[in-house]
Design an enzyme around this catalytic site. Structure first.
Site, PDB file in Angstrom:
ATOM      1  N   SER A 131       1.597  -9.747  -1.169  1.00 22.97           N
ATOM      2  CA  SER A 131       1.320  -8.318  -0.992  1.00 22.97           C
ATOM      3  C   SER A 131       1.714  -7.771   0.377  1.00 22.97           C
ATOM      4  O   SER A 131       1.997  -6.583   0.508  1.00 22.97           O
ATOM      5  CB  SER A 131      -0.154  -8.023  -1.261  1.00 22.97           C
ATOM      6  OG  SER A 131      -0.991  -8.857  -0.478  1.00 22.97           O
TER       7      SER A 131
ATOM      8  N   LYS B 207       0.813  -1.225   0.000  1.00 14.78           N
ATOM      9  CA  LYS B 207       0.000   0.000   0.000  1.00 14.78           C
ATOM     10  C   LYS B 207       0.847   1.277   0.000  1.00 14.78           C
ATOM     11  O   LYS B 207       0.420   2.300  -0.511  1.00 14.78           O
ATOM     12  CB  LYS B 207      -0.956   0.019   1.188  1.00 14.78           C
ATOM     13  CG  LYS B 207      -2.168  -0.893   0.978  1.00 14.78           C
ATOM     14  CD  LYS B 207      -3.287  -0.555   1.937  1.00 14.78           C
ATOM     15  CE  LYS B 207      -4.542  -1.375   1.646  1.00 14.78           C
ATOM     16  NZ  LYS B 207      -4.371  -2.794   2.043  1.00 14.78           N
TER      17      LYS B 207
ATOM     18  N   GLU C 209     -10.316   7.560   4.431  1.00 14.56           N
ATOM     19  CA  GLU C 209     -10.992   6.687   5.377  1.00 14.56           C
ATOM     20  C   GLU C 209     -10.169   5.409   5.457  1.00 14.56           C
ATOM     21  O   GLU C 209      -9.339   5.125   4.597  1.00 14.56           O
ATOM     22  CB  GLU C 209     -12.416   6.348   4.920  1.00 14.56           C
ATOM     23  CG  GLU C 209     -12.502   5.326   3.797  1.00 14.56           C
ATOM     24  CD  GLU C 209     -12.061   5.874   2.453  1.00 14.56           C
ATOM     25  OE1 GLU C 209     -12.144   7.105   2.248  1.00 14.56           O
ATOM     26  OE2 GLU C 209     -11.621   5.069   1.616  1.00 14.56           O
TER      27      GLU C 209
HETATM   28  C1  LIG Z   1      -5.145  -3.852   1.585  1.00 16.33           C
HETATM   29  C2  LIG Z   1      -4.423  -5.094   1.273  1.00 16.33           C
HETATM   30  C3  LIG Z   1      -4.796  -5.932   0.195  1.00 16.33           C
HETATM   31  C4  LIG Z   1      -6.000  -5.668  -0.665  1.00 16.33           C
HETATM   32  O1  LIG Z   1      -5.991  -4.513  -1.403  1.00 16.33           O
HETATM   33  P1  LIG Z   1      -5.764  -4.457  -2.979  1.00 16.33           P
HETATM   34  O2  LIG Z   1      -6.099  -3.049  -3.302  1.00 16.33           O
HETATM   35  O3  LIG Z   1      -6.715  -5.440  -3.613  1.00 16.33           O
HETATM   36  O4  LIG Z   1      -4.362  -4.807  -3.263  1.00 16.33           O
HETATM   37  C5  LIG Z   1      -4.024  -7.049  -0.085  1.00 16.33           C
HETATM   38  N1  LIG Z   1      -2.952  -7.380   0.677  1.00 16.33           N
HETATM   39  C6  LIG Z   1      -2.576  -6.624   1.727  1.00 16.33           C
HETATM   40  C7  LIG Z   1      -1.389  -7.052   2.510  1.00 16.33           C
HETATM   41  C8  LIG Z   1      -3.289  -5.469   2.070  1.00 16.33           C
HETATM   42  O5  LIG Z   1      -2.910  -4.724   3.116  1.00 16.33           O
END
Ligand SMILES: *Cc1c(COP(=O)(O)O)cnc(C)c1O
Length: 407
Positions: free
Chosen positions: A383, A96, A118
């Site tokens: 992610s 993010k 938010e």
């Molecule tokens: C917020 C988040 C997501 C989901 O958000 P996307 O916008 O779909 O990428 C996925 N993995 C992690 C670790 C997150 O914090």
């Protein structure tokens, strides 16, 4: 399809990817969003902006993050090879920050003093509060009272970073009311602040802007993988909540002979309310200012959704995903909570990497894929890291004895 032409032509000048996207806004918000679009299209393509963002990524975020070959996990499953793009090693522990630093830098160039957003689970709030601290800006994060009570560690992190966490006490006191409150605050003070959306969704220009800021992770992964192996992976997968980490991962591969797979949360099952697989079970509709696939309740409003991963429980999905789905360039699948927990423990056990529950959805799909394919490789975007999830997981699943490989 050359991805540079693709990027130039998608979205169109009104923010549409085919039928999806756009900016469905009340009149009074049209001007502020047009101002952001205009600024983005000029400032973010200047050499000065690009160089400054590159330096921030290298020196503050710790980019590039590596690609890692999961040899032990792959061997347990068969002969297909699993690789991870390690976004969990990005500063703050997830992807993010890639778009929050971009949005913060844009705000600086626009002369804004404050970042507004938010947050639901608090991940976006923490990433944005980090960006605000870095740029020396104020930061107002609107959060439902229910979420504040549930997400104490993230609330603490935001406050330590200097953000104002503003409790929202109307309605159900969760994400939807927080979105409304943040929009109102933005409308009242848009000369001084910028609204920062937390995924590749919302009104134009956010789906485009967030995609472009996340592009870096897929571009790095593609180059790193080619350098490591000399080949393309057969498949690339990523989890899909709003769609930011996945769109960043997929876009650089659009023109390559690679299968692209988005993994949605199937939660406890296929009944409405038990999952958040908006692409697989949703219909076309407009919410939060853009047209996409959405899960609707009986009145056509956003349906209640559920996922074990709080970052994935959103009743819609970024518009570019809906477009890539309909054009059949990306395939969308879903995995359950149970498969996710299994992947969470197996990746931890075999590789020493505790994944975020969101990311464990993509790992779960990759494990299925590896069992079904005799050869080739699948590259997964990991992610984020799982530190935020360990208390919840241990409370509900113990230390995962039943999920471990037995030999
Ligand atoms: C917020 C988040 C997501 C989901 O958000 P996307 O916008 O779909 O990428 C996925 N993995 C992690 C670790 C997150 O914090």
């Amino acid at each position: 399809m050359d991805f540079r032409t693709y990027l130039r032509n998608h979205p169109d000048t009104n923010g549409f990817f085919g039928d999806y996207g756009g900016a469905y806004l009340p009149d009074e918000l049209k001007e502020p969003f047009a101002e952001i679009t205009e600024a983005y299209l000029t400032i973010c393509h200047s050499a000065q902006f690009i160089n400054e963002l590159r330096r921030i990524r290298r020196e503050f975020q710790g980019r590039p993050t590596p690609v890692y070959h999961c040899e032990r996990l792959s061997r347990k499953l068969g002969t297909c090879q699993i690789y991870l793009k390690r976004e969990d090693l990005n500063h703050t522990g997830a992807h993010k920050l890639n778009h929050c630093m971009g949005e913060g830098l844009l705000a600086k160039y626009m002369g804004k003093k404050k970042l507004i957003a938010e947050t639901g689970a608090g991940q976006h709030g923490v990433a944005l509060a980090t960006a605000a601290a870095f740029f020396g800006m104020e930061c107002d994060i609107y959060m439902g009272e229910v979420d504040i009570a549930k997400q104490a560690p993230n609330v603490t992190r935001m406050k330590i970073l200097g953000a104002n966490v503003i409790p929202v006490s109307r309605g159900l006191k969760t994400l939807k009311e927080a979105v409304d409150a943040a929009f109102e605050a933005y409308l009242n003070d848009y000369k001084n602040c910028i609204y920062c959306i937390g995924s590749a969704l919302g009104p134009h220009p956010f789906p485009m802007m967030v995609r472009d800021f996340q592009f870096v992770l897929g571009k790095e992964a593609r180059e790193q993988f080619l350098e490591m192996t000399g080949f393309f992976p057969e498949a690339v997968c990523a989890c899909v909540g709003g769609g930011s980490n996945s769109i960043g991962m997929f876009t650089p591969f659009l023109n390559d002979p690679v299968e692209l797979i988005g993994v949605e949360p199937l939660g406890r099952g296929t009944r409405l309310g038990e999952h958040a697989a908006s692409m697989m079970y949703g219909d076309n509709g407009v919410m939060h200012g853009f047209m996409s696939k959405m899960l609707k309740d009986a009145n056509g409003g956003p349906a209640p959704v559920y996922s074990i991963a709080s970052g994935l429980d959103y009743p819609s999905v970024g518009p570019e995903h809906a477009y890539l789905h309909d054009s059949e360039r990306v395939k969308y699948v879903a995995v359950t909570d149970e498969e996710t927990i299994d992947a969470f423990f197996k990746l931890s056990q075999c590789e020493g990497i505790i994944p975020a529950l969101e990311s464990a959805h993509a790992v779960a799909y990759a494990m299925k894929y590896a069992r079904q394919h005799k050869s080739g490789a699948i590259l997964v975007n990991l992610s984020g890291r799982g530190d935020k999830d360990v208390d919840y997981v241990v409370e509900h699943y113990g230390y995962g004895e039943k999920y471990r490989f037995q030999n």
